[in-house]
Design a protein around this motif. Structure first.
Motif, PDB file in Angstrom:
ATOM      1  N   ARG A  56       0.661   9.173  23.667  1.00  0.00           N
ATOM      2  CA  ARG A  56       1.908   8.582  23.163  1.00  0.00           C
ATOM      3  C   ARG A  56       1.697   7.130  22.754  1.00  0.00           C
ATOM      4  O   ARG A  56       2.245   6.675  21.733  1.00  0.00           O
ATOM      5  N   ASP A  57       0.888   6.391  23.520  1.00  0.00           N
ATOM      6  CA  ASP A  57       0.592   5.001  23.157  1.00  0.00           C
ATOM      7  C   ASP A  57      -0.130   4.934  21.813  1.00  0.00           C
ATOM      8  O   ASP A  57       0.191   4.098  20.966  1.00  0.00           O
ATOM      9  N   LEU A  58      -1.115   5.808  21.634  1.00  0.00           N
ATOM     10  CA  LEU A  58      -1.840   5.836  20.374  1.00  0.00           C
ATOM     11  C   LEU A  58      -0.908   6.219  19.228  1.00  0.00           C
ATOM     12  O   LEU A  58      -0.961   5.626  18.141  1.00  0.00           O
ATOM     13  N   GLY A  59      -0.040   7.198  19.460  1.00  0.00           N
ATOM     14  CA  GLY A  59       0.902   7.601  18.423  1.00  0.00           C
ATOM     15  C   GLY A  59       1.833   6.474  18.018  1.00  0.00           C
ATOM     16  O   GLY A  59       2.117   6.280  16.828  1.00  0.00           O
ATOM     17  N   ASN A  60       2.307   5.728  18.990  1.00  0.00           N
ATOM     18  CA  ASN A  60       3.184   4.595  18.681  1.00  0.00           C
ATOM     19  C   ASN A  60       2.431   3.505  17.929  1.00  0.00           C
ATOM     20  O   ASN A  60       2.971   2.865  17.016  1.00  0.00           O
ATOM     21  N   TRP A  61       1.169   3.296  18.311  1.00  0.00           N
ATOM     22  CA  TRP A  61       0.354   2.308  17.597  1.00  0.00           C
ATOM     23  C   TRP A  61       0.132   2.741  16.155  1.00  0.00           C
ATOM     24  O   TRP A  61       0.295   1.948  15.219  1.00  0.00           O
ATOM     25  N   LEU A  62      -0.236   4.004  15.948  1.00  0.00           N
ATOM     26  CA  LEU A  62      -0.441   4.514  14.600  1.00  0.00           C
ATOM     27  C   LEU A  62       0.821   4.386  13.743  1.00  0.00           C
ATOM     28  O   LEU A  62       0.750   4.089  12.553  1.00  0.00           O
ATOM     29  N   ALA A  63       1.954   4.598  14.368  1.00  0.00           N
ATOM     30  CA  ALA A  63       3.216   4.565  13.628  1.00  0.00           C
ATOM     31  C   ALA A  63       3.583   3.165  13.150  1.00  0.00           C
ATOM     32  O   ALA A  63       4.259   3.013  12.125  1.00  0.00           O
ATOM     33  N   THR A  64       3.138   2.136  13.863  1.00  0.00           N
ATOM     34  CA  THR A  64       3.619   0.786  13.578  1.00  0.00           C
ATOM     35  C   THR A  64       2.551  -0.191  13.088  1.00  0.00           C
ATOM     36  O   THR A  64       2.882  -1.196  12.458  1.00  0.00           O
ATOM     37  N   VAL A  65       1.266   0.069  13.368  1.00  0.00           N
ATOM     38  CA  VAL A  65       0.220  -0.863  12.957  1.00  0.00           C
ATOM     39  C   VAL A  65       0.161  -0.945  11.433  1.00  0.00           C
ATOM     40  O   VAL A  65       0.576  -0.009  10.726  1.00  0.00           O
ATOM     41  N   GLU A  66      -0.339  -2.054  10.899  1.00  0.00           N
ATOM     42  CA  GLU A  66      -0.543  -2.152   9.452  1.00  0.00           C
ATOM     43  C   GLU A  66      -1.515  -1.070   9.013  1.00  0.00           C
ATOM     44  O   GLU A  66      -2.606  -0.936   9.563  1.00  0.00           O
ATOM     45  N   LYS A  67      -1.107  -0.283   8.011  1.00  0.00           N
ATOM     46  CA  LYS A  67      -1.947   0.811   7.523  1.00  0.00           C
ATOM     47  C   LYS A  67      -2.152   0.670   6.016  1.00  0.00           C
ATOM     48  O   LYS A  67      -1.186   0.461   5.281  1.00  0.00           O
ATOM     49  N   VAL A  68      -3.386   0.790   5.587  1.00  0.00           N
ATOM     50  CA  VAL A  68      -3.715   0.784   4.168  1.00  0.00           C
ATOM     51  C   VAL A  68      -4.242   2.176   3.828  1.00  0.00           C
ATOM     52  O   VAL A  68      -5.226   2.636   4.409  1.00  0.00           O
ATOM     53  N   VAL A  69      -3.574   2.840   2.904  1.00  0.00           N
ATOM     54  CA  VAL A  69      -3.931   4.195   2.514  1.00  0.00           C
ATOM     55  C   VAL A  69      -4.647   4.111   1.166  1.00  0.00           C
ATOM     56  O   VAL A  69      -4.056   3.707   0.168  1.00  0.00           O
ATOM     57  N   ILE A  70      -5.914   4.468   1.151  1.00  0.00           N
ATOM     58  CA  ILE A  70      -6.701   4.416  -0.074  1.00  0.00           C
ATOM     59  C   ILE A  70      -6.505   5.722  -0.835  1.00  0.00           C
ATOM     60  O   ILE A  70      -6.892   6.792  -0.365  1.00  0.00           O
ATOM     61  N   SER A  71      -5.889   5.631  -1.993  1.00  0.00           N
ATOM     62  CA  SER A  71      -5.595   6.846  -2.758  1.00  0.00           C
ATOM     63  C   SER A  71      -5.356   6.495  -4.224  1.00  0.00           C
ATOM     64  O   SER A  71      -4.772   5.455  -4.531  1.00  0.00           O
ATOM     65  N   THR A  72      -5.794   7.385  -5.105  1.00  0.00           N
ATOM     66  CA  THR A  72      -5.515   7.227  -6.524  1.00  0.00           C
ATOM     67  C   THR A  72      -4.308   8.057  -6.960  1.00  0.00           C
ATOM     68  O   THR A  72      -3.873   7.962  -8.103  1.00  0.00           O
ATOM     69  N   THR A  73      -3.769   8.860  -6.051  1.00  0.00           N
ATOM     70  CA  THR A  73      -2.673   9.754  -6.414  1.00  0.00           C
ATOM     71  C   THR A  73      -1.367   9.467  -5.667  1.00  0.00           C
ATOM     72  O   THR A  73      -0.284   9.646  -6.227  1.00  0.00           O
ATOM     73  N   LEU A  74      -1.445   9.038  -4.419  1.00  0.00           N
ATOM     74  CA  LEU A  74      -0.226   8.768  -3.661  1.00  0.00           C
ATOM     75  C   LEU A  74       0.499   7.540  -4.218  1.00  0.00           C
ATOM     76  O   LEU A  74      -0.130   6.585  -4.666  1.00  0.00           O
ATOM     77  N   GLN A  75       1.802   7.577  -4.151  1.00  0.00           N
ATOM     78  CA  GLN A  75       2.632   6.440  -4.532  1.00  0.00           C
ATOM     79  C   GLN A  75       3.264   5.848  -3.274  1.00  0.00           C
ATOM     80  O   GLN A  75       3.341   6.506  -2.237  1.00  0.00           O
ATOM     81  N   GLN A  76       3.739   4.619  -3.377  1.00  0.00           N
ATOM     82  CA  GLN A  76       4.374   3.996  -2.212  1.00  0.00           C
ATOM     83  C   GLN A  76       5.551   4.819  -1.718  1.00  0.00           C
ATOM     84  O   GLN A  76       5.797   4.912  -0.508  1.00  0.00           O
ATOM     85  N   ALA A  77       6.254   5.450  -2.645  1.00  0.00           N
ATOM     86  CA  ALA A  77       7.398   6.285  -2.254  1.00  0.00           C
ATOM     87  C   ALA A  77       6.970   7.446  -1.366  1.00  0.00           C
ATOM     88  O   ALA A  77       7.723   7.880  -0.485  1.00  0.00           O
ATOM     89  N   ASP A  78       5.758   7.958  -1.578  1.00  0.00           N
ATOM     90  CA  ASP A  78       5.255   9.046  -0.736  1.00  0.00           C
ATOM     91  C   ASP A  78       5.064   8.572   0.700  1.00  0.00           C
ATOM     92  O   ASP A  78       5.373   9.288   1.653  1.00  0.00           O
ATOM     93  N   LEU A  79       4.562   7.357   0.848  1.00  0.00           N
ATOM     94  CA  LEU A  79       4.356   6.801   2.181  1.00  0.00           C
ATOM     95  C   LEU A  79       5.688   6.520   2.860  1.00  0.00           C
ATOM     96  O   LEU A  79       5.851   6.741   4.067  1.00  0.00           O
ATOM     97  N   ASP A  80       6.646   6.051   2.091  1.00  0.00           N
ATOM     98  CA  ASP A  80       7.938   5.669   2.661  1.00  0.00           C
ATOM     99  C   ASP A  80       8.765   6.867   3.126  1.00  0.00           C
ATOM    100  O   ASP A  80       9.736   6.697   3.865  1.00  0.00           O
ATOM    101  N   LYS A  81       8.374   8.075   2.722  1.00  0.00           N
ATOM    102  CA  LYS A  81       9.101   9.283   3.141  1.00  0.00           C
ATOM    103  C   LYS A  81       8.751   9.698   4.572  1.00  0.00           C
ATOM    104  O   LYS A  81       9.453  10.514   5.168  1.00  0.00           O
ATOM    105  N   THR A  82       7.659   9.188   5.100  1.00  0.00           N
ATOM    106  CA  THR A  82       7.215   9.612   6.427  1.00  0.00           C
ATOM    107  C   THR A  82       7.912   8.801   7.515  1.00  0.00           C
ATOM    108  O   THR A  82       8.578   7.803   7.237  1.00  0.00           O
ATOM    109  N   GLU A  83       7.723   9.230   8.750  1.00  0.00           N
ATOM    110  CA  GLU A  83       8.300   8.508   9.897  1.00  0.00           C
ATOM    111  C   GLU A  83       7.549   7.217  10.197  1.00  0.00           C
ATOM    112  O   GLU A  83       8.081   6.337  10.866  1.00  0.00           O
TER     113      GLU A  83
END
Length: 203
Positions: free
Chosen positions: A85-112
């Motif tokens: 649960r601690d790791l899950g909470n960290w993953l949910a809130t830590v700064e994350k950079v998603v390297i992708s040529t296809t995903l858009q910011q809106a795709d990321l914003d749809k997740t929890e």
């Protein structure tokens, strides 16, 4: 934990590999070959020693989509361990950079998950992150990103956990044609699963 102000941030790559050097069987890999290790208490404790020193996580599209479909449920499940649960909470809130040529910011914003953004240029992004203030940077089990950063000489610390299984084919973690020298920092045996965790650093 204080920020790393006296020296440049380290880029740490972490991956689970089979005995024959594969990190997955391919796009449809269900990771069943590695789950005994991933879910073990010793593995959780070892991994906690890495992520608690990190303030930015870097992932690829495949892992982003896989993580965000699984981890929110694990984090909210009362039967999950406290470390999970601690790791899950960290993953949910830590700064994350998603390297992708296809995903858009809106795709990321749809997740929890929050605090995530898309980047198209891996090398430029990682160089900028290394120069910025903060704790270390963690690349999480994304073979294509790890390969590219190894070729660009941008990985400072490489964690490989070798699981006692052979896959016979799939996606290799280490790139072909790359010659480099590393120093073994430490090795940890995980008797419960038979895995061996290796940590290498640049000399």
């Amino acid at each position: 934990m204080v920020e790393n102000t006296d020296q440049q941030r380290k880029v740490i790559a972490d991956a689970v590999v089979s005995m024959d050097g594969y990190t997955s069987t391919g796009p449809e890999d269900d990771m069943s070959w590695a789950m005994a290790h991933i879910g073990s208490e010793q593995s959780e404790l070892m991994y906690e020693g890495i992520w608690r020193g990190v303030s930015t996580a870097v992932v690829g599209r495949v892992n982003w989509e896989g993580f965000t479909s699984v981890w929110p449920g694990l984090t909210s499940d009362p039967s999950s361990s406290a470390r999970t649960r601690d790791l899950g909470n960290w993953l949910a809130t830590v700064e994350k950079v998603v390297i992708s040529t296809t995903l858009q910011q809106a795709d990321l914003d749809k997740t929890e998950w929050t605090n995530a953004r898309v980047s198209r240029d891996l090398e430029a992004e990682v160089r900028a992150l290394k120069a910025a203030p903060g704790r270390d940077i963690l690349v999480i089990n994304s073979a294509s990103i790890i390969k590219a950063l190894l070729k660009a000489d941008l990985i400072d610390e490489l964690h490989m956990t070798v699981v006692p299984a052979t896959l016979g084919g799939g996606v290799r973690l280490l790139p072909d044609g790359l010659a480099s020298t590393w120093r073994l920092s430490h090795a940890t045996a995980i008797p419960a699963t038979g895995a061996i965790a290796l940590c290498y650093r640049r000399p």
